[in-house]
Write a protein that holds these residues in place. Structure first.
Motif, PDB file in Angstrom:
ATOM      1  N   SER A 120      44.491  47.529  49.968  1.00  0.00           N
ATOM      2  CA  SER A 120      43.126  47.818  49.534  1.00  0.00           C
ATOM      3  C   SER A 120      42.953  47.479  48.056  1.00  0.00           C
ATOM      4  N   ILE A 121      41.818  46.870  47.742  1.00  0.00           N
ATOM      5  CA  ILE A 121      41.404  46.631  46.357  1.00  0.00           C
ATOM      6  C   ILE A 121      40.137  47.453  46.172  1.00  0.00           C
ATOM      7  N   VAL A 122      40.235  48.538  45.427  1.00  0.00           N
ATOM      8  CA  VAL A 122      39.211  49.578  45.471  1.00  0.00           C
ATOM      9  C   VAL A 122      38.337  49.552  44.218  1.00  0.00           C
ATOM     10  N   ALA A 148      40.922  49.107  41.362  1.00  0.00           N
ATOM     11  CA  ALA A 148      42.145  49.896  41.540  1.00  0.00           C
ATOM     12  C   ALA A 148      43.041  49.177  42.541  1.00  0.00           C
ATOM     13  N   TYR A 149      44.342  49.149  42.232  1.00  0.00           N
ATOM     14  CA  TYR A 149      45.340  48.481  43.062  1.00  0.00           C
ATOM     15  C   TYR A 149      46.481  49.447  43.343  1.00  0.00           C
ATOM     16  N   SER A 150      47.125  49.293  44.489  1.00  0.00           N
ATOM     17  CA  SER A 150      48.316  50.087  44.768  1.00  0.00           C
ATOM     18  C   SER A 150      49.471  49.587  43.904  1.00  0.00           C
ATOM     19  N   MET A 171      43.328  38.459  38.340  1.00  0.00           N
ATOM     20  CA  MET A 171      44.179  39.356  39.126  1.00  0.00           C
ATOM     21  C   MET A 171      43.533  39.683  40.471  1.00  0.00           C
ATOM     22  N   PHE A 172      42.217  39.872  40.475  1.00  0.00           N
ATOM     23  CA  PHE A 172      41.505  40.165  41.719  1.00  0.00           C
ATOM     24  C   PHE A 172      41.661  39.028  42.718  1.00  0.00           C
ATOM     25  N   TYR A 173      41.504  37.789  42.248  1.00  0.00           N
ATOM     26  CA  TYR A 173      41.623  36.656  43.159  1.00  0.00           C
ATOM     27  C   TYR A 173      43.054  36.482  43.658  1.00  0.00           C
ATOM     28  N   ARG A 174      44.028  36.745  42.785  1.00  0.00           N
ATOM     29  CA  ARG A 174      45.423  36.674  43.238  1.00  0.00           C
ATOM     30  C   ARG A 174      45.713  37.756  44.282  1.00  0.00           C
ATOM     31  N   GLY A 179      46.452  38.949  50.599  1.00  0.00           N
ATOM     32  CA  GLY A 179      45.966  39.731  51.731  1.00  0.00           C
ATOM     33  C   GLY A 179      45.178  40.957  51.342  1.00  0.00           C
ATOM     34  N   GLY A 180      44.851  41.092  50.061  1.00  0.00           N
ATOM     35  CA  GLY A 180      44.065  42.238  49.627  1.00  0.00           C
ATOM     36  C   GLY A 180      42.643  42.194  50.156  1.00  0.00           C
TER      37      GLY A 180
END
Length: 245
Positions: A120-122, A148-150, A171-174, A179-180
């Motif tokens: 999840s990307i929250v 937010a990232y795990s 970072m979001f695109y990576r 699989g995020g």
């Protein structure tokens, strides 16, 4: 938050440079969360005055045990500071807060409720506020710098690229490439302060025009994991305890 969710604890990383008038209000919003943050990681980017204010907030807080405070030896930039913060991550997940911004009291709870897996990307919706904290405008568009990232996702991604701007979007695109999946909580619980000294609006930085465009054009390269050497820094407070230097 699902009862079976592996995400139970949340950290926030706050890079601090300048914006002295807003530091106390920002940190108070983080210590006043309905669901307490497990870690409040402050990374002061070579700013002695900001460090003094951060330490005063630490000593005044009832949440001292959650604090970690580090000081970069030289002013190195926001993403260098955030990478130092990520190196101190012990919680199940992490989010970020600009020192001139605030979290509404529900945000940590909102984030934890929205983690369905390590992928999840929250984020939550945001609300613009003025220099006095008065509401200006609400937006359903997520701000790139406060996802937010795990911890599992961060370990697979590595750190922010040490770009002067747009590294949060990179970072979001990576994360998506790994699989995020975006998980939005429908509450306006990130308070984004609009003022004349923001880096992306400050004409001296040029981050809102050619410089920003240059880095945004690099978002879609084939990099998945990125690692930079950490900027030289010293730890002032670790898990609520002062560190002897």
């Amino acid at each position: 938050m699902l009862t079976t969710s592996p995400i139970k604890t949340l950290a926030v990383v706050v890079p601090i440079y300048g914006h002295h008038a807003y530091i106390r209000e920002c940190l108070y919003s983080l210590t006043s969360q309905w669901t307490s943050l497990n870690q409040i990681i402050l990374v002061v980017d070579g700013d002695e005055k900001a460090l003094k204010i951060a330490m005063e907030c630490f000593y005044d807080s009832r949440s001292r045990g959650a604090f970690t405070i580090a000081m970069l030896e030289n002013n190195s930039g926001s993403y260098c500071a955030q990478n130092v913060g990520l190196s101190m991550l012990e919680s199940d997940a992490v989010s970020f807060c600009g020192v001139d911004d605030m979290w509404s009291p529900s945000r940590s709870r909102d984030i934890l409720r929205s983690f369905h897996s390590h992928n999840s990307i929250v984020n939550t919706y945001s609300r613009k506020i003025d220099t006095s904290g008065n509401g200006l405008k609400r937006s359903i568009h997520p701000l790139g710098g406060c996802y937010a990232y795990s911890q599992d996702m961060i370990q697979r991604l590595g750190m922010f690229r040490q770009w002067p701007c747009s590294a949060d979007s990179d970072m979001f695109y990576r994360a998506q490439k790994l699989g995020g999946h975006l998980s939005m909580y429908r509450a306006y619980s990130y308070l984004y302060r609009q003022h004349g000294d923001q880096l992306t609006h400050n004409k001296e930085t040029g981050f809102g025009s050619e410089v920003r465009g240059k880095y945004e054009s690099m978002w879609h390269d084939e990099t998945i994991h990125h690692q930079d050497d950490l900027s030289p820094h010293r730890v002032i407070v670790l898990n609520g305890s002062s560190v002897d230097e």
